[in-house]
Design an enzyme around this catalytic site. Structure first.
Site, PDB file in Angstrom:
ATOM      1  N   ASN A 114     -70.526  33.692  30.656  1.00 39.24           N
ATOM      2  CA  ASN A 114     -71.962  33.504  30.865  1.00 39.24           C
ATOM      3  C   ASN A 114     -72.238  32.056  31.262  1.00 39.24           C
ATOM      4  O   ASN A 114     -71.363  31.206  31.111  1.00 39.24           O
ATOM      5  CB  ASN A 114     -72.735  33.799  29.563  1.00 39.24           C
ATOM      6  CG  ASN A 114     -72.994  35.291  29.367  1.00 39.24           C
ATOM      7  OD1 ASN A 114     -72.772  36.105  30.264  1.00 39.24           O
ATOM      8  ND2 ASN A 114     -73.472  35.647  28.187  1.00 39.24           N
ATOM      9  N   HIS A 127     -63.193  43.491  32.110  1.00 40.14           N
ATOM     10  CA  HIS A 127     -62.843  43.841  30.728  1.00 40.14           C
ATOM     11  C   HIS A 127     -62.184  42.629  30.074  1.00 40.14           C
ATOM     12  O   HIS A 127     -61.209  42.098  30.612  1.00 40.14           O
ATOM     13  CB  HIS A 127     -61.881  45.032  30.748  1.00 40.14           C
ATOM     14  CG  HIS A 127     -61.352  45.425  29.403  1.00 40.14           C
ATOM     15  ND1 HIS A 127     -62.022  45.155  28.229  1.00 40.14           N
ATOM     16  CD2 HIS A 127     -60.213  46.068  29.045  1.00 40.14           C
ATOM     17  CE1 HIS A 127     -61.310  45.629  27.207  1.00 40.14           C
ATOM     18  NE2 HIS A 127     -60.214  46.174  27.676  1.00 40.14           N
ATOM     19  N   HIS A 176     -76.503  43.415  32.520  1.00 42.76           N
ATOM     20  CA  HIS A 176     -75.961  42.764  33.739  1.00 42.76           C
ATOM     21  C   HIS A 176     -76.031  43.697  34.961  1.00 42.76           C
ATOM     22  O   HIS A 176     -75.167  43.639  35.836  1.00 42.76           O
ATOM     23  CB  HIS A 176     -74.513  42.305  33.529  1.00 42.76           C
ATOM     24  CG  HIS A 176     -74.348  41.276  32.456  1.00 42.76           C
ATOM     25  ND1 HIS A 176     -74.387  39.928  32.704  1.00 42.76           N
ATOM     26  CD2 HIS A 176     -74.162  41.395  31.119  1.00 42.76           C
ATOM     27  CE1 HIS A 176     -74.206  39.262  31.571  1.00 42.76           C
ATOM     28  NE2 HIS A 176     -74.084  40.123  30.591  1.00 42.76           N
TER      29      HIS A 176
HETATM   30 FE1  HDE Z   1     -70.894  41.797  27.904  1.00 42.53          FE
HETATM   31  N1  HDE Z   1     -70.965  43.724  28.513  1.00 42.53           N
HETATM   32  N2  HDE Z   1     -70.976  42.411  25.983  1.00 42.53           N
HETATM   33  N3  HDE Z   1     -71.023  39.878  27.249  1.00 42.53           N
HETATM   34  N4  HDE Z   1     -70.893  41.172  29.769  1.00 42.53           N
HETATM   35  C1  HDE Z   1     -70.996  44.145  29.782  1.00 42.53           C
HETATM   36  O1  HDE Z   1     -69.684  45.883  30.667  1.00 42.53           O
HETATM   37  C2  HDE Z   1     -70.756  43.667  25.560  1.00 42.53           C
HETATM   38  C3  HDE Z   1     -71.084  39.451  25.969  1.00 42.53           C
HETATM   39  C4  HDE Z   1     -70.791  39.888  30.198  1.00 42.53           C
HETATM   40  O2  HDE Z   1     -70.528  41.569  36.296  1.00 42.53           O
HETATM   41  C5  HDE Z   1     -70.838  45.637  29.913  1.00 42.53           C
HETATM   42  O3  HDE Z   1     -69.069  46.620  32.689  1.00 42.53           O
HETATM   43  C6  HDE Z   1     -70.765  43.722  24.119  1.00 42.53           C
HETATM   44  C7  HDE Z   1     -70.845  38.045  25.881  1.00 42.53           C
HETATM   45  C8  HDE Z   1     -70.874  39.840  31.628  1.00 42.53           C
HETATM   46  O4  HDE Z   1     -69.701  43.522  35.785  1.00 42.53           O
HETATM   47  C9  HDE Z   1     -70.654  46.091  28.471  1.00 42.53           C
HETATM   48  C10 HDE Z   1     -71.019  42.441  23.718  1.00 42.53           C
HETATM   49  C11 HDE Z   1     -70.634  37.631  27.159  1.00 42.53           C
HETATM   50  C12 HDE Z   1     -71.012  41.156  32.031  1.00 42.53           C
HETATM   51  C13 HDE Z   1     -70.751  44.795  27.711  1.00 42.53           C
HETATM   52  C14 HDE Z   1     -71.137  41.627  24.886  1.00 42.53           C
HETATM   53  C15 HDE Z   1     -70.761  38.786  27.998  1.00 42.53           C
HETATM   54  C16 HDE Z   1     -71.010  41.962  30.851  1.00 42.53           C
HETATM   55  C17 HDE Z   1     -71.928  46.299  30.693  1.00 42.53           C
HETATM   56  C18 HDE Z   1     -71.191  41.939  22.305  1.00 42.53           C
HETATM   57  C19 HDE Z   1     -70.367  36.210  27.664  1.00 42.53           C
HETATM   58  C20 HDE Z   1     -71.177  41.658  33.452  1.00 42.53           C
HETATM   59  C21 HDE Z   1     -71.312  46.730  31.991  1.00 42.53           C
HETATM   60  C22 HDE Z   1     -70.049  41.939  21.561  1.00 42.53           C
HETATM   61  C23 HDE Z   1     -69.151  35.636  27.206  1.00 42.53           C
HETATM   62  C24 HDE Z   1     -69.858  41.938  34.076  1.00 42.53           C
HETATM   63  C25 HDE Z   1     -69.919  46.418  31.860  1.00 42.53           C
HETATM   64  C26 HDE Z   1     -70.046  42.389  35.502  1.00 42.53           C
HETATM   65  C27 HDE Z   1     -71.095  43.359  30.860  1.00 42.53           C
HETATM   66  C28 HDE Z   1     -70.602  44.746  26.384  1.00 42.53           C
HETATM   67  C29 HDE Z   1     -71.430  40.253  24.832  1.00 42.53           C
HETATM   68  C30 HDE Z   1     -70.630  38.692  29.429  1.00 42.53           C
HETATM   69  C31 HDE Z   1     -71.633  47.132  27.975  1.00 42.53           C
HETATM   70  C32 HDE Z   1     -70.572  44.945  23.266  1.00 42.53           C
HETATM   71  C33 HDE Z   1     -70.776  37.204  24.596  1.00 42.53           C
HETATM   72  C34 HDE Z   1     -70.817  38.592  32.509  1.00 42.53           C
HETATM   73  O5  HDE Z   1     -69.396  46.650  28.247  1.00 42.53           O
END
Ligand code: HDE
Length: 753
Positions: free
Chosen positions: A203, A395, A131
């Site tokens: 999402n 978070h 992202h």
């Molecule tokens: Fe994320 N995801 N994600 N994700 N995600 C991040 O956090 C993660 C997942 C989503 O505009 C990170 O600050 C793991 C699902 C958005 O700042 C990180 C898993 C969904 C955004 C991270 C998922 C999301 C992130 C990277 C699997 C939809 C952008 C930078 C378990 C429901 C937020 C950060 C923004 C961002 C981890 C899966 C949505 C690495 C480990 C499912 C919208 O922490």
């Protein structure tokens, strides 16, 4: 401006300045870079910083521990009319380093040079691992009170207004990648509630690639560019992605959504949002319910065509970012309703046979109604992209009392990941004190010190129990609205690395999605799979993905196989007997056309009959008119936004033709006749190309007066969605109605049933 002035005086000064500059602004189109028009000569008289543009907002001015300051957001910005060092000492020169004589050498003692260069050297921070590419805006959320029965979260109460910050994003691309790539989109919302911040990190696709967080690094490593050549950027059309999803078949449902039109949204304003996981709500009586969060856009869900998405990658890689900011600046504020699907909190955690803990499954809207609980309006753009959009830290564990998590193994892993990633990205544990992340609730957390600590904590006893600080802080009980960790029973079970058996079904809902699509949407899905697999180097990967498609639907599989020149394999599991969910289709309804962009081709050598009125009507309808002429400057007394050399059809939702301009002096028919236009001797070839592309992308076209001859030259007169009218008003009226359905797909009968 003197920052020691009381807050009200500062605010008055800012407002007075804003009024002064408003007069000199180009009044009616979005996109001016600053709040005042520049002069040709360099300004030399000292003056205070200009105020922000009218549509720009900023985080509320709170202290690092959440208290209101009452100061206007401009106190976060630069102060005073004079150039200073970071310590506030005024400087007389920033153009020359301090040297031993004009020919040098440069002196080490030049602390201004060192400060300037050193700070510059450290301007970049690590981009988000996923992202990274995004855009954000401020807004307000208003509760309807309809969720009161299921949650005690006060921000959902009737009429309750909560400031929000929303960040939209792609997943795979780097910070500078194009907006319009085929990908999932992030839709993360920070609600600054007075019971603590709530982050709904969502999402635009309601399911995920994987069922367990431990697979997240795998799917992202597969989707990111190949590690040797670092290509391709921001796309899934490559071997490692399809290698992974065809082997790890739980990804097939999400992949189907990515290959559908949902993977290439027309605008952030036209996307749904989904919390994906099931959450657990608790009400004032302590009763619980399981829920899924949905965002429903006022403008409906709409997409680009694949060709538009590709062209935009070059013509305007910032297309979604620009669309969001231009819409807000034009007053076409993006809007969504927050909705809930509510399920009984049973020990099985299933609904209608669907495992609510499996993030690769939806519950069709026809089975559980999507009920509105509040409204989100985005009404301010950021003042500073880095400070707000880049530094915002979401978070999934930022939850107010009344909202709790479930055991969805994907959500559980996310609860760990989001803090961890900020430690690296934002450089330490105090990222919650960055202005855009500051809570709007009083903070007393006993967390101390660390890099970039902004709070000045008083007292001697940041520990509990204590008597030296009078026992402060006190734990809150139910009466003081403490966060509720719902005491869910955890069944006795062996410790295993395994999934529930219900997670084994990987194809039934991919089939449900396919069966729910209209013929034209199916055609797009077939083409997307064919394109993506066609870009893979290895035949084995194509064949393996075809085996997956065979388990989803034979027509889909046969069509893609034909495009790839391969035989269609037989299914290896019985095809699921599922009922389609019509709510999943994007087509067949009408939506407001707010913020749409209308191109108007004019011929400066001919009658401009109707053009000023049409331009006003487009603006009055909350849309953006772009005048397209052979040359820049003005035509009549109307400002020109695009020339034939700079315009490309993909910028517009619809095209109006008020004239049939002859080839302009800079036209090279032999070169510009890119689309093989029929008659480039009488009409500028680039105008014909505009019409042909708009037509091919199923957009509305209207013409009046001489404009009708362009339609004839392009050979599109009389086809669906192409209007020849007696006046500009009539042409725009018809085109506007066509835009409410987004596209005129009737132009192209679908080949797939
Ligand atoms: Fe994320 N995801 N994600 N994700 N995600 C991040 O956090 C993660 C997942 C989503 O505009 C990170 O600050 C793991 C699902 C958005 O700042 C990180 C898993 C969904 C955004 C991270 C998922 C999301 C992130 C990277 C699997 C939809 C952008 C930078 C378990 C429901 C937020 C950060 C923004 C961002 C981890 C899966 C949505 C690495 C480990 C499912 C919208 O922490």
């Amino acid at each position: 401006m003197d920052s020691s002035k009381p807050a009200k005086a500062v605010r008055d000064a800012v407002e007075a300045a804003a009024e002064k500059v408003a007069d000199v602004l180009t009044p009616d189109l979005p996109g001016a870079p600053g709040s005042a028009a520049p002069t040709v000569d360099e300004p030399t008289a000292p003056q205070d910083p200009l105020p922000p543009k009218k549509e720009q907002g900023a985080p509320q001015t709170r202290t690092p521990t959440g208290a209101r300051t009452g100061a206007p957001p401009t106190v976060y910005g630069q102060q005073g009319a004079y150039l200073t060092t970071a310590q506030g000492a005024r400087l007389r020169d920033t153009d020359h380093s301090l040297k031993a004589g004009p020919r040098g050498p440069v002196l080490l003692q030049d602390h201004h040079l060192r400060e300037k260069i050193t700070h510059f050297d450290h301007e970049r921070i690590p981009e988000r691992v996923v992202h990274a590419r995004g855009a954000g805006a401020h807004g307000v959320f208003t509760g309807y009170g309809t969720a009161d029965g299921v949650t005690k979260a006060a921000f959902l109460g009737k009429g309750r207004e909560t400031p929000v910050f929303v960040r939209f994003s792609t997943v795979l691309g780097s910070r500078g990648s194009a907006d319009t790539v085929r990908d999932t989109r992030g839709f993360a919302t920070k609600f600054y509630t007075d019971e603590g911040t709530f982050d709904l990190v969502a999402n635009n696709i309601p399911v995920f690639f994987i069922q367990d967080a431990i697979k997240f690094p795998d799917v992202i490593h597969a989707g990111k560019p190949h590690p040797d050549r670092e290509i391709p950027q921001a796309q899934s059309a490559h071997d490692t992605f399809w290698d992974f999803v065809s082997l790890h078949t739980e990804a097939q449902h999400h992949t189907m959504w990515n290959m559908s039109d949902r993977g290439i949204p027309r605008s952030y304003r036209m996307m749904e949002g989904f919390g994906v996981h099931t959450y657990r709500l608790v009400n004032a009586a302590g009763e619980t319910a399981l829920v899924k969060f949905h965002w429903k856009p006022k403008l409906g869900v709409h997409s680009l065509t694949w060709e538009e998405a590709q062209l935009l990658g070059g013509v305007d890689p910032d297309f979604h970012r620009r669309d969001l900011y231009d819409a807000i600046e034009s007053g076409a504020f993006p809007e969504w309703e927050l909705c809930l699907q509510v399920f009984p909190d049973t020990p099985e955690e299933t609904f209608a046979g669907i495992d609510l803990l499996d993030p690769t499954k939806i519950v069709p809207e026809e089975l559980a109604a999507v009920q509105p609980v509040g409204r989100l309006v985005l009404n301010r753009t950021p003042t500073n992209f880095f400070a707000e959009v880049e530094q915002v830290a979401f978070h999934v564990g930022h939850l107010p009392p009344g909202i709790d998590v479930t055991n969805d193994p994907l959500l559980q892993g996310r609860l760990f990941s989001y803090v961890d990633t900020q430690l690296t990205r934002l450089g330490g544990p105090n990222f919650a004190q960055i202005p855009v992340n500051r809570p709007h609730a009083p903070v007393n957390d006993m967390l101390r010190d660390g890099l970039h600590q902004h709070a000045v904590h008083a007292g001697v006893a940041p520990y509990r129990p204590n008597s030296l600080d009078g026992g402060n802080p006190s734990p809150a009980g139910d009466d003081e609205n403490a966060f509720v960790d719902v005491p869910v029973t955890v069944a006795e079970a062996p410790k295993v690395r395994a999934n529930p058996v219900s997670f084994d079904d990987h194809f039934s809902q991919a089939r449900l999605f396919w069966l729910s699509m209209s013929p034209v949407e199916r055609e797009h899905i077939v083409r997307a799979y064919t394109f993506e697999l066609g870009k893979c180097f290895h035949q084995a990967i194509r064949e393996r993905q075809l085996r997956c498609l065979a388990n989803i639907d034979p027509v889909l599989c046969a069509q893609v196989a034909a495009g790839l020149g391969l035989p269609a394999p037989e299914p290896t599991v019985p095809l699921a007997d599922v009922a389609p969910s019509p709510a999943l289709s994007q087509l067949g309804r009408e939506w407001p056309a707010d913020g749409r962009v209308v191109g108007i081709v004019v011929d400066p050598d001919a009658d401009l009959d109707g053009v000023p009125e049409v331009r006003r009507a487009v603006l009055g309808g909350g849309m953006v008119p772009l005048l397209i002429a052979p040359h820049g400057g003005v035509v009549g007394d109307l400002p020109v936004q695009r020339t034939f050399a700079t315009a490309r059809s993909v910028e517009f939702d619809a095209l109006l033709l008020a004239g049939a301009p002859a080839p302009a002096p800079d036209a090279l028919p032999a070169r510009d006749d890119k689309a093989g236009a029929a008659d480039v001797a009488t009409v500028d070839p680039r105008v014909l190309l505009l019409v042909e592309e708009v037509w091919r992308h199923a957009k509305a076209v209207g013409a009046w007066g001489a404009g009708a001859t362009v339609l004839e030259r392009a050979g599109v007169t009389g086809t669906p969605g192409v209007v020849t009218a007696g006046s500009g008003a009539e042409a725009f009226g018809a085109v506007r109605r066509l835009m409410t359905a987004h596209r005129v797909w009737e132009r192209f009968p679908a080949s797939i049933r």
